[in-house]
Design a protein around this motif. Structure first.
Motif, mmCIF file in Angstrom:
data_model
loop_
_atom_site.group_PDB
_atom_site.id
_atom_site.type_symbol
_atom_site.label_atom_id
_atom_site.label_comp_id
_atom_site.label_asym_id
_atom_site.label_seq_id
_atom_site.Cartn_x
_atom_site.Cartn_y
_atom_site.Cartn_z
ATOM 1 N N GLN A 134 36.029 28.768 7.470
ATOM 2 C CA GLN A 134 35.698 30.075 8.037
ATOM 3 C C GLN A 134 34.289 30.536 7.665
ATOM 4 O OE1 GLN A 134 37.824 31.419 10.185
ATOM 5 N NE2 GLN A 134 39.181 29.680 9.818
ATOM 6 N N ALA A 135 33.453 29.649 7.190
ATOM 7 C CA ALA A 135 32.101 30.025 6.779
ATOM 8 C C ALA A 135 31.332 30.653 7.932
ATOM 9 C CB ALA A 135 31.350 28.806 6.249
ATOM 10 N N GLU A 136 30.541 31.654 7.611
ATOM 11 C CA GLU A 136 29.709 32.326 8.610
ATOM 12 C C GLU A 136 28.349 31.634 8.713
ATOM 13 O OE1 GLU A 136 27.816 36.477 8.045
ATOM 14 O OE2 GLU A 136 29.581 36.838 9.297
ATOM 15 N N ARG A 137 27.702 31.459 7.588
ATOM 16 C CA ARG A 137 26.412 30.775 7.552
ATOM 17 C C ARG A 137 26.657 29.282 7.339
ATOM 18 N NH1 ARG A 137 22.093 34.099 6.885
ATOM 19 N NH2 ARG A 137 20.875 32.410 5.955
ATOM 20 N N LYS A 138 26.003 28.446 8.170
ATOM 21 C CA LYS A 138 26.246 27.010 8.122
ATOM 22 C C LYS A 138 24.935 26.247 8.272
ATOM 23 C CE LYS A 138 30.715 27.638 10.447
ATOM 24 N NZ LYS A 138 31.529 27.313 11.639
ATOM 25 N N ARG A 139 24.916 25.040 7.715
ATOM 26 C CA ARG A 139 23.808 24.130 7.972
ATOM 27 C C ARG A 139 24.098 23.382 9.260
ATOM 28 N NH1 ARG A 139 21.305 21.322 2.588
ATOM 29 N NH2 ARG A 139 19.381 21.705 3.769
ATOM 30 N N GLY A 140 23.030 23.095 9.991
ATOM 31 C CA GLY A 140 23.170 22.327 11.216
ATOM 32 C C GLY A 140 22.672 20.909 11.016
ATOM 33 N N LEU A 141 23.287 19.982 11.697
ATOM 34 C CA LEU A 141 22.856 18.588 11.653
ATOM 35 C C LEU A 141 22.659 18.091 13.080
ATOM 36 C CD1 LEU A 141 22.356 16.196 9.634
ATOM 37 C CD2 LEU A 141 24.659 15.411 10.237
ATOM 38 N N LEU A 142 21.402 17.776 13.421
ATOM 39 C CA LEU A 142 21.099 17.176 14.713
ATOM 40 C C LEU A 142 21.108 15.669 14.534
ATOM 41 C CD1 LEU A 142 19.447 20.029 14.472
ATOM 42 C CD2 LEU A 142 18.362 19.253 16.574
ATOM 43 N N TYR A 143 21.755 14.963 15.441
ATOM 44 C CA TYR A 143 21.918 13.527 15.226
ATOM 45 C C TYR A 143 22.058 12.791 16.563
ATOM 46 C CZ TYR A 143 26.778 14.994 15.885
ATOM 47 O OH TYR A 143 27.936 15.539 16.383
ATOM 48 N N PRO A 144 21.671 11.493 16.583
ATOM 49 C CA PRO A 144 21.862 10.675 17.790
ATOM 50 C C PRO A 144 23.347 10.516 18.091
ATOM 51 C CG PRO A 144 20.340 9.630 16.237
ATOM 52 C CD PRO A 144 20.994 10.763 15.507
ATOM 53 N N ASP A 145 23.678 10.280 19.339
ATOM 54 C CA ASP A 145 25.086 10.258 19.751
ATOM 55 C C ASP A 145 25.892 9.133 19.117
ATOM 56 O OD1 ASP A 145 23.906 8.194 21.120
ATOM 57 O OD2 ASP A 145 24.429 8.909 23.117
ATOM 58 N N TYR A 146 25.223 8.123 18.556
ATOM 59 C CA TYR A 146 25.962 7.029 17.903
ATOM 60 C C TYR A 146 26.447 7.414 16.510
ATOM 61 C CZ TYR A 146 21.957 6.119 14.866
ATOM 62 O OH TYR A 146 20.963 6.240 13.932
ATOM 63 N N PHE A 147 25.850 8.469 15.940
ATOM 64 C CA PHE A 147 26.109 8.835 14.548
ATOM 65 C C PHE A 147 27.360 9.695 14.449
ATOM 66 C CE2 PHE A 147 25.377 11.482 10.744
ATOM 67 C CZ PHE A 147 25.038 10.504 9.816
ATOM 68 N N GLU A 148 28.183 9.451 13.437
ATOM 69 C CA GLU A 148 29.387 10.249 13.209
ATOM 70 C C GLU A 148 29.241 11.005 11.896
ATOM 71 O OE1 GLU A 148 32.944 7.989 13.489
ATOM 72 O OE2 GLU A 148 32.495 7.196 15.499
ATOM 73 N N PRO A 149 28.894 12.296 11.941
ATOM 74 C CA PRO A 149 28.632 13.039 10.709
ATOM 75 C C PRO A 149 29.901 13.368 9.929
ATOM 76 C CG PRO A 149 28.518 14.505 12.607
ATOM 77 C CD PRO A 149 28.691 13.111 13.152
ATOM 78 N N GLY A 150 29.778 13.382 8.626
ATOM 79 C CA GLY A 150 30.846 13.846 7.744
ATOM 80 C C GLY A 150 30.344 15.039 6.959
ATOM 81 N N ASN A 151 31.232 15.730 6.259
ATOM 82 C CA ASN A 151 30.824 16.916 5.515
ATOM 83 C C ASN A 151 29.730 16.618 4.497
ATOM 84 O OD1 ASN A 151 32.680 18.370 6.960
ATOM 85 N ND2 ASN A 151 34.184 18.525 5.319
#
Length: 258
Positions: free
Chosen positions: A65-82
Motif C-alpha cells: 500500500q505504499a504511496e511513494r515508490k521507486r520506478g524501474l524502467l526496463y526492456p521488455d525482456y527483463f523481469e524485475p523483482g523487488n
C-alpha cells in the motif's frame, strides 16, 4: 497536439525527465532506476512509458500500500523483482514508554540531516511503532546521522523479515459538494469548511500543496485525481467532477483519508 498539452506547465520538467529516463533505458538497453516518486509522478511516468512499448515501467515502495515508490524502467525482456528497486525498510527505535513520535517530526528530522525527499519513501506507523523506507544508496548515511526526531533519541534497525513491515491500508470517506468554481481556494474552502477569505492566505503562505507540490496561486484550477493538502487540516482528493448545475455551479466528489 503537443505532448505537453496533457500536463500542467509545472509538470513539464518532470515530463522531460521521464523521456530522458526512457531514452537511457532504450539506448543502453538496460534497466533505469528512479528515485521515489509521488503518486502523481507515477501516473505521469506510466502515461509516457505505457506497457506496450519496448520499454516498460514498474513500481515498488517497500510494501503493497505504499504511496511513494521507486520506478524501474526496463526492456521488455527483463523481469524485475523487488530487489531491483534497491530499497529497504528500517524500524525507528525510540524509548516508547517515555516519548512520543509523530510523522511530521520524523519527516523534519530526516530532511534536517541533509536527506533529499526523493531518497526516502513512506513513513509507516501503527500508532506506536514507526518505520521508514530508504533508498539503499543513502541508508548508511541516514543510519549514522538520523539520531533524533525533535527531542527524542532514535536509531534505525534494518528489517530483514517482511512479516515485520507495518502494512498500512488506506480507507476513505466520500463527500459530495457543490462549488461555484474549480479554483483551488474554492475547493479547499468547501472541503475543509473554511471561509474562502481565510483559505487564500494559507495558499499564499505556502501552507497548501497540490499533488505534493506547494501551490501559492489560489486561482489554480483543480482537476480529477488531484490531491490537495492543507497544513494542520489534512488531505483530500478530487474523486470526480460530476458536471454543472443549471445555475453554473460544479458538482464534485471529494475523498478524505480516514
Amino acid at each position: 497536439m503537443s505532448l505537453y498539452e496533457h500536463y500542467r506547465k509545472e509538470e513539464h520538467p518532470f515530463v522531460d525527465q521521464v523521456l530522458e529516463w526512457k531514452s537511457i533505458a532504450s539506448d543502453q538497453f538496460r534497466p533505469k532506476l528512479t528515485d521515489f516518486l509521488d503518486p502523481r509522478q507515477q501516473e505521469i511516468a506510466m502515461s509516457l512509458i505505457g506497457q506496450n512499448d519496448d520499454i516498460r515501467i514498474s513500481y515498488w515502495g517497500g510494501q503493497d500500500q505504499a504511496e511513494r515508490k521507486r520506478g524501474l524502467l526496463y526492456p521488455d525482456y527483463f523481469e524485475p523483482g523487488n530487489g531491483d528497486f534497491e530499497l529497504s525498510v528500517y524500524e525507528i527505535n525510540y524509548p516508547v514508554k517515555f516519548a512520543q513520535l509523530e510523522h511530521r517530526k520524523i519527516l523534519g528530522a530526516l530532511m534536517n540531516v541533509g536527506l533529499k525527499r526523493e531518497k526516502f519513501g513512506d513513513i509507516l506507523t501503527d500508532g506506536t511503532r514507526f518505520q521508514v523506507i530508504l533508498a539503499d544508496e543513502v541508508a548508511d548515511f541516514v543510519t549514522w546521522n538520523f539520531t533524533s526526531a525533535g527531542k527524542t533519541k532514535v536509531s534505525l534497525e534494518k528489517i530483514s523479515n517482511e512479516k515485520d513491515i507495518i502494512q498500512m491500508e488506506q480507507e476513505f470517506l466520500f463527500s459530495e459538494a457543490t462549488v461555484s468554481s474549480l479554483r483551488l481556494d474554492t475547493v479547499l474552502a468547501e472541503a475543509f469548511n473554511i471561509s474562502r477569505s481565510k483559505v487564500k492566505p494559507f495558499v499564499q503562505n505556502g501552507d497548501v500543496k497540490l499533488n505534493w507540490k506547494t501551490e501559492e496561486d489560489p486561482s489554480s484550477q483543480v482537476e480529477v485525481k488531484d490531491v490537495i493538502s492543507l497544513r494542520g487540516k489534512g488531505r483530500c482528493h478530487v474523486v470526480s467532477i460530476d458536471g454543472q448545475t443549471k445555475k453554473g455551479k460544479w458538482r464534485i466528489t471529494i475523498g478524505f483519508p480516514r
